[in-house]
Design an enzyme around this catalytic site. Structure first.
Site, PDB file in Angstrom:
ATOM      1  N   GLU A   1      43.329  38.881  52.189  1.00 28.12           N
ATOM      2  CA  GLU A   1      44.604  39.220  51.538  1.00 28.12           C
ATOM      3  C   GLU A   1      45.098  40.594  52.030  1.00 28.12           C
ATOM      4  OE1 GLU A   1      45.273  40.170  47.303  1.00 28.12           O
ATOM      5  OE2 GLU A   1      46.128  38.182  47.159  1.00 28.12           O
TER       6      GLU A   1
ATOM      7  N   ARG B   1      48.850  48.444  34.816  1.00 30.73           N
ATOM      8  CA  ARG B   1      48.959  49.853  34.445  1.00 30.73           C
ATOM      9  C   ARG B   1      50.413  50.307  34.427  1.00 30.73           C
ATOM     10  NH1 ARG B   1      44.688  53.919  35.354  1.00 30.73           N
ATOM     11  NH2 ARG B   1      43.357  52.198  35.944  1.00 30.73           N
TER      12      ARG B   1
ATOM     13  N   HIS C   1      49.317  42.958  31.934  1.00 28.69           N
ATOM     14  CA  HIS C   1      48.172  43.872  31.900  1.00 28.69           C
ATOM     15  C   HIS C   1      48.332  45.088  32.808  1.00 28.69           C
ATOM     16  CE1 HIS C   1      47.282  41.786  35.642  1.00 28.69           C
ATOM     17  NE2 HIS C   1      46.500  42.794  35.946  1.00 28.69           N
TER      18      HIS C   1
ATOM     19  N   HIS D   1      44.881  40.818  27.627  1.00 27.78           N
ATOM     20  CA  HIS D   1      43.957  41.632  28.435  1.00 27.78           C
ATOM     21  C   HIS D   1      43.252  42.644  27.524  1.00 27.78           C
ATOM     22  CE1 HIS D   1      42.672  44.255  31.750  1.00 27.78           C
ATOM     23  NE2 HIS D   1      42.849  43.191  32.517  1.00 27.78           N
TER      24      HIS D   1
ATOM     25  N   ASP E   1      43.064  44.785  46.620  1.00 28.17           N
ATOM     26  CA  ASP E   1      43.513  46.176  46.573  1.00 28.17           C
ATOM     27  C   ASP E   1      42.981  46.964  45.391  1.00 28.17           C
ATOM     28  OD1 ASP E   1      44.880  44.934  44.542  1.00 28.17           O
ATOM     29  OD2 ASP E   1      46.810  44.926  45.568  1.00 28.17           O
TER      30      ASP E   1
ATOM     31  N   GLU F   1      47.122  50.576  43.475  1.00 29.86           N
ATOM     32  CA  GLU F   1      46.769  49.502  44.421  1.00 29.86           C
ATOM     33  C   GLU F   1      47.451  49.637  45.779  1.00 29.86           C
ATOM     34  OE1 GLU F   1      47.560  49.000  41.253  1.00 29.86           O
ATOM     35  OE2 GLU F   1      45.890  47.931  40.332  1.00 29.86           O
TER      36      GLU F   1
HETATM   37  N1  UDP Z   1      43.238  34.676  35.033  1.00 28.85           N
HETATM   38  C1  UDP Z   1      42.253  34.075  34.270  1.00 28.85           C
HETATM   39  N2  UDP Z   1      42.287  34.239  32.912  1.00 28.85           N
HETATM   40  C2  UDP Z   1      43.263  34.972  32.276  1.00 28.85           C
HETATM   41  C3  UDP Z   1      44.274  35.595  33.082  1.00 28.85           C
HETATM   42  C4  UDP Z   1      44.219  35.432  34.467  1.00 28.85           C
HETATM   43  O1  UDP Z   1      41.355  33.421  34.788  1.00 28.85           O
HETATM   44  O2  UDP Z   1      43.223  35.088  31.038  1.00 28.85           O
HETATM   45  C5  UDP Z   1      43.180  34.489  36.496  1.00 28.85           C
HETATM   46  C6  UDP Z   1      44.463  34.010  37.144  1.00 28.85           C
HETATM   47  O3  UDP Z   1      44.504  32.608  37.225  1.00 28.85           O
HETATM   48  C7  UDP Z   1      44.446  34.644  38.526  1.00 28.85           C
HETATM   49  C8  UDP Z   1      43.664  35.902  38.308  1.00 28.85           C
HETATM   50  O4  UDP Z   1      42.939  35.745  37.094  1.00 28.85           O
HETATM   51  O5  UDP Z   1      43.772  33.855  39.459  1.00 28.85           O
HETATM   52  C9  UDP Z   1      44.659  37.021  38.221  1.00 28.85           C
HETATM   53  O6  UDP Z   1      44.077  38.071  37.684  1.00 28.85           O
HETATM   54  P1  UDP Z   1      44.847  39.223  36.954  1.00 28.85           P
HETATM   55  O7  UDP Z   1      46.092  38.693  36.359  1.00 28.85           O
HETATM   56  O8  UDP Z   1      43.851  39.823  36.028  1.00 28.85           O
HETATM   57  O9  UDP Z   1      45.104  40.262  38.144  1.00 28.85           O
HETATM   58  P2  UDP Z   1      46.070  40.377  39.402  1.00 28.85           P
HETATM   59  O10 UDP Z   1      46.196  39.075  40.107  1.00 28.85           O
HETATM   60  O11 UDP Z   1      47.370  40.894  38.910  1.00 28.85           O
HETATM   61  O12 UDP Z   1      45.422  41.398  40.270  1.00 28.85           O
END
Ligand code: UDP
Length: 370
Positions: A117, A211, A209, A242, A95, A131
């Site tokens: 997804e 927004r 992280h 982040h 998203d 999103e």
């Molecule tokens: N992740 C990573 N390193 C980090 C933080 C998250 O590799 O320092 C991985 C985590 O395992 C997951 C993905 O990144 O698979 C999630 O990404 P993020 O938290 O940035 O975004 P969201 O899932 O909320 O869109």
């Protein structure tokens, strides 16, 4: 041979699409990998880990990019990609702005869009912002919708998506976890040792992280972390921070003075997985981590007011605490005050069994066969 364009721009998209790309290649599809680089460093670093390399890099990231500017940059860059190549399908995941722009660009070229997804919904267009709208609009143009769960399928049916375009496949994020070899996880252990990060039964992993958590919400989250670090100073609180300055600067200025809090740069994916595997408790606003943590039996507090991942809440593997100081502390204390083995999850991971990409590629094969 079919030409399939796979587009992503952020780390979570890479993690969730890499197993699909690997599976497509096994089945002899000609896969063209395109990175909009909406999150340049994070996406490229993660891609490397999966042994993949982008065929097309669009360099769309700028510092402090506004939504409007990043949208116009990605669309303009994609125009050229679609002009210069011919594709039989485009695959997107999730998203982000990259997803919406890729879906639209592909639709304008009348190339079918396959959405990995699909069907996650909060039904609040401002949470998560933007999103919720990105994924709703992507649904409107998608030809195949790969829904992780039955709940996601029902959301799509409610929006009048035709049932023959929806397939429940589980979430590919679980497949990605199984791509990690023991050797890589061992190198993660060495990494934390080198960086003086204590990995034991009192490890708390924290990420924030989103927004929607910027501004006063991140202040409250930091207040709660400060309280917990003081009360449970024998625990180690590890925060991969982040790079977004809205969270990075506040976290560093307020939490770097505590020896029991380790502030790290965003971690390479296997290192993050190693932390999840070992954590006693996870506090996060990340979507991906909510899905991954149950595979390791780790309880998760979700620092959001809404989640489109209700399955984990229903299964009792995660708890919604918002950016609420009292809730974060109360639920954390329930876990931190006891030994780790007393709070491990018993339920199965509701988000997948690690075979989602196989299911997805089988459906794609059938689609082309038809
Ligand atoms: N992740 C990573 N390193 C980090 C933080 C998250 O590799 O320092 C991985 C985590 O395992 C997951 C993905 O990144 O698979 C999630 O990404 P993020 O938290 O940035 O975004 P969201 O899932 O909320 O869109």
């Amino acid at each position: 041979m079919k030409n399939i364009l796979v587009i992503f721009g952020t780390r979570p998209e890479v993690i969730k699409l890499a197993p699909v790309i690997i599976e497509l290649k096994k089945h002899n599809y000609n896969v063209v990998i395109c990175n909009t680089e909406q999150q340049k460093e994070l996406s490229n670093q993660t891609l490397e880990y999966f042994g993949l390399k982008a065929d097309i890099n669009l360099d769309c990231m700028r510092e402090n990019q506004s939504l409007i500017s990043v949208q116009s940059r990605i669309l303009t860059a994609l125009d050229k990609v679609f002009e210069e190549n011919s594709f039989d399908a485009t695959i997107v995941q999730g998203d982000t702005m990259t997803v919406l722009c890729s879906a639209l660009a592909s639709y304008y070229k009348k190339i079918p869009v396959f959405h990995v997804e699909a069907g996650l919904r909060s039904y609040d267009i401002y949470e998560p912002f933007p999103e919720e709208i990105m994924r709703q609009m992507t649904t409107r143009v998608a030809e195949l919708n790969f829904a992780p769960t039955e709940k996601n399928k029902h959301a799509l049916l409610k929006e009048n998506v035709s049932p023959d375009k929806i397939f429940v496949t589980g979430n590919t994020v679980i497949d990605a976890l199984f791509c990690l070899s023991d050797k890589i996880l061992d190198s993660a252990a060495e990494f934390f040792e080198r960086n003086n990060v204590k990995i034991d039964d009192k490890l708390v992993l924290i990420t924030a992280h989103r927004r929607e958590n910027h501004g006063t919400r991140i202040d409250r989250i930091i207040d709660a972390i400060e309280y917990l670090a003081n009360e449970y100073s024998d625990h180690s609180f590890v925060i991969p921070v982040h790079p977004n300055p809205n969270v990075h600067d506040k976290i560093h200025s307020r939490l770097s003075k505590y020896p029991q809090i380790k502030l790290l740069k965003p971690l390479e994916y296997p290192y993050l997985v190693y932390l999840m595997k070992n954590a006693k408790l996870i506090l996060t606003d990340s979507g991906g981590i909510q899905e991954e943590a149950p595979s390791f039996g780790c309880p998760t507090l979700v620092m959001r007011y809404e989640t489109e991942r209700q399955e984990g809440i229903d299964a009792g593997v995660s708890i919604l605490v918002g950016a609420d100081y009292d809730k974060i502390i109360d639920f954390s204390e329930e876990i931190l005050s006891k030994p780790k083995n007393l709070s491990r999850l018993q339920a199965q991971n509701p988000y997948g069994d690690g075979k989602s990409s196989q299911k997805i590629v089988k459906i794609i094969k059938n689609y082309f066969a038809d």
